[in-house]
Motif scaffolding. Structure first.
Motif, PDB file in Angstrom:
ATOM      1  N   SER A  86       0.851  -1.190   0.000  1.00  0.00           N
ATOM      2  CA  SER A  86       0.000   0.000   0.000  1.00  0.00           C
ATOM      3  C   SER A  86       0.888   1.243   0.000  1.00  0.00           C
ATOM      4  O   SER A  86       2.048   1.200   0.410  1.00  0.00           O
ATOM      5  CB  SER A  86      -0.911  -0.001   1.222  1.00  0.00           C
ATOM      6  OG  SER A  86      -0.136   0.258   2.389  1.00  0.00           O
ATOM      7  N   ARG A  87       0.344   2.336  -0.459  1.00  0.00           N
ATOM      8  CA  ARG A  87       1.081   3.584  -0.535  1.00  0.00           C
ATOM      9  C   ARG A  87       1.671   3.966   0.831  1.00  0.00           C
ATOM     10  O   ARG A  87       2.844   4.323   0.946  1.00  0.00           O
ATOM     11  CB  ARG A  87       0.144   4.688  -1.039  1.00  0.00           C
ATOM     12  CG  ARG A  87       0.740   6.074  -1.095  1.00  0.00           C
ATOM     13  CD  ARG A  87      -0.172   7.009  -1.848  1.00  0.00           C
ATOM     14  NE  ARG A  87      -0.105   6.758  -3.288  1.00  0.00           N
ATOM     15  CZ  ARG A  87       0.736   7.389  -4.105  1.00  0.00           C
ATOM     16  NH1 ARG A  87       1.532   8.325  -3.652  1.00  0.00           N
ATOM     17  NH2 ARG A  87       0.756   7.114  -5.381  1.00  0.00           N
ATOM     18  N   SER A  88       0.836   3.804   1.872  1.00  0.00           N
ATOM     19  CA  SER A  88       1.303   4.229   3.192  1.00  0.00           C
ATOM     20  C   SER A  88       2.386   3.286   3.728  1.00  0.00           C
ATOM     21  O   SER A  88       3.355   3.719   4.346  1.00  0.00           O
ATOM     22  CB  SER A  88       0.132   4.328   4.174  1.00  0.00           C
ATOM     23  OG  SER A  88      -0.488   3.054   4.280  1.00  0.00           O
ATOM     24  N   GLU A  89       2.233   1.992   3.410  1.00  0.00           N
ATOM     25  CA  GLU A  89       3.242   1.035   3.884  1.00  0.00           C
ATOM     26  C   GLU A  89       4.567   1.252   3.142  1.00  0.00           C
ATOM     27  O   GLU A  89       5.647   1.179   3.725  1.00  0.00           O
ATOM     28  CB  GLU A  89       2.730  -0.398   3.674  1.00  0.00           C
ATOM     29  CG  GLU A  89       3.595  -1.481   4.298  1.00  0.00           C
ATOM     30  CD  GLU A  89       3.685  -1.407   5.822  1.00  0.00           C
ATOM     31  OE1 GLU A  89       2.780  -0.813   6.440  1.00  0.00           O
ATOM     32  OE2 GLU A  89       4.666  -1.910   6.393  1.00  0.00           O
ATOM     33  N   ARG A  92       6.190   4.143   4.603  1.00  0.00           N
ATOM     34  CA  ARG A  92       6.718   3.799   5.924  1.00  0.00           C
ATOM     35  C   ARG A  92       8.050   3.048   5.770  1.00  0.00           C
ATOM     36  O   ARG A  92       9.026   3.309   6.481  1.00  0.00           O
ATOM     37  CB  ARG A  92       5.701   2.930   6.672  1.00  0.00           C
ATOM     38  CG  ARG A  92       5.991   2.746   8.143  1.00  0.00           C
ATOM     39  CD  ARG A  92       4.754   2.232   8.864  1.00  0.00           C
ATOM     40  NE  ARG A  92       4.586   0.785   8.715  1.00  0.00           N
ATOM     41  CZ  ARG A  92       5.012  -0.100   9.631  1.00  0.00           C
ATOM     42  NH1 ARG A  92       5.600   0.318  10.736  1.00  0.00           N
ATOM     43  NH2 ARG A  92       4.834  -1.380   9.442  1.00  0.00           N
TER      44      ARG A  92
END
Ligand SMILES: [Zn+2]
Length: 438
Positions: A86-89, A92
């Motif tokens: 995912s974009r956020s992962e 991160r």
């Protein structure tokens, strides 16, 4: 190595896993590697694999890798999204590890993502931001960690040999061939010419049938591609006479090139007032259209484009910088040994060059033009000894360098024999030359 994240209850695990299988059409390079190896192969080559569609229904969990490529103008996050992160992962992972400078990521770079087939996301991301640097981002115990690996460069030597047919440039390009990328081959030819600039006027003295042997040391990148090279030794035969350049580093010195007698190739005078690479006739050895006419007077003409820098052939004092009849703008430099060098048809003079000023060897003193009795840009060059024009080839001959120190002579001789033997062996035995020409 299985990821504990499944238990974290990501809602779209199943969906992600599906995406993970199907992506790849657009990127063309995307492919799955076989699952045997617990560690993925280096992300250098994208292997072709069976169509993912062949994979059906529930399978035993396997370790799986996917190779993708960073597109032009694309971010790493975008590539990772294609791999099911995912974009956020992805953000991160990059933030927590903080070893990948986005500015250093070049288009075409491979990105390998690996993980258990049952997991929704890869547990390892491998990128190679530089040819000698691999970065692994691993998801361990709930956080991303980076492991950096440096890949080793190596050096090797390559010998090349050629007989001048049209020009030094052509001959050496052919002889070196694929042993070096084309721009580096050109650079090497210029370096070779520079090496001998105190001994040989490459644009004049070198003729059809002369031979050149060269031994170079290459730097080869971890992926096997040769990057650049330096000259270890060169052996020329010019008009039947041998001239060598052997790189030798005496104790407490930076190293220099010496001829077969152990004399430095540096000397008091350059053999040509223009850099070899700037002479326009170098490429095909074509004659300057007005050479025939100008041959009547004593001098040497160099075809070069207007504005080409003219260099002082030796240290000296400017005695004339101004207009003089058929010469147009002319510059004269008196050298320590009494020789005078003269440069004619100039477009103009370098800043600060006027009578009484000192100039150093190789210093830019003027610019090629077509002033005076001249129909096209060229440099007219003369050497005067006792006020008389003399053939520069004769006048400047053997004004050559300082000898190697006596106590180093033995070491030099041994090195010279070793290097020359390598040129002979390699270039007649031909394994290297063959590979150079394939
Ligand atoms: Zn002339």
């Amino acid at each position: 190595m299985s990821s504990p994240r499944k238990s974290k209850g990501r809602p779209h695990g199943r969906l992600r896993a599906t995406t993970y299988l199907v992506v790849g059409g657009a990127a063309a390079v995307a492919a799955y590697l076989t699952p045997e190896a617990p560690e993925p192969a280096r992300p250098v080559v994208a292997a072709l694999a069976e169509s993912p569609r062949a994979v059906e229904a529930p399978l035993a969990p396997v370790w799986r890798s996917r190779v993708d490529t960073l597109g032009r103008g694309e971010t790493l996050v975008a590539v990772l999204e294609r791999a099911g992160v995912s974009r956020s992962e992805a953000a991160r992972a990059l933030q927590q590890t903080d070893v990948l400078d986005p500015r250093q990521l070049r288009a075409g770079m491979t990105v390998t993502t690996s993980g258990m087939s049952t997991d929704s996301m890869p547990a390892e991301i491998v990128v190679q931001p530089e040819v000698d640097r691999v970065v692994r981002l691993k998801y361990l115990a709930g956080a991303w960690k980076a492991i950096e690996e440096r890949l080793a460069w190596r050096t090797d030597t390559v010998a090349a040999r050629g007989v001048i047919a049209s020009s030094l440039y052509e001959t050496m390009h052919q002889a070196i061939g694929r042993n070096l990328p084309a721009p580096k081959r050109s650079e090497l030819v210029w370096k070779l010419a520079d090496l001998f600039e105190y001994r040989i006027d490459m644009s004049r003295d070198l003729q059809k049938g002369d031979s050149v042997g060269l031994l170079i040391e290459r730097r080869v990148a971890p992926d096997g591609s040769p990057r650049d090279a330096k000259i270890l030794a060169a052996a020329l035969t010019v008009g039947g006479k041998p001239v060598e350049a052997i790189r030798f580093r005496g104790k407490g010195t930076l190293g220099d090139f010496y001829d077969q007698e152990g004399k430095s190739l540096r000397a008091a005078f350059l053999r040509a007032p223009l850099e070899f690479r700037r002479i326009s006739s170098v490429f095909g050895m074509r004659r300057h259209p007005i050479l025939g006419i100008l041959k009547a007077h004593r001098g040497t003409d160099y075809a070069a484009s207007s504005g080409t820098p003219v260099r002082a052939i030796g240290e000296g004092t400017v005695i004339k910088a101004g207009w003089s009849g058929g010469y147009g703008n002319v510059l004269e430099i008196r050298h320590r040994n009494g020789f005078v060098s003269r440069y004619g048809h100039l477009r103009g003079f370098a800043k600060g060059v006027r009578p009484g000023k000192s100039v150093g060897i190789g210093q830019t003193v003027a610019f090629v033009g077509t002033t005076g009795l001249s129909t096209a840009p060229h440099l007219h060059f003369e050497v005067l000894v006792g006020g008389q024009q003399r053939d520069p080839r004769v006048a400047l001959r053997d004004k050559s360098g300082w000898p190697i120190e006596r106590r180093e002579k033995g070491a030099f001789t041994a090195l010279r024999q070793r290097l020359l033997a390598q040129i002979d062996a390699r270039s007649t035995g031909a394994p290297h030359l063959a590979s150079a020409n394939d």
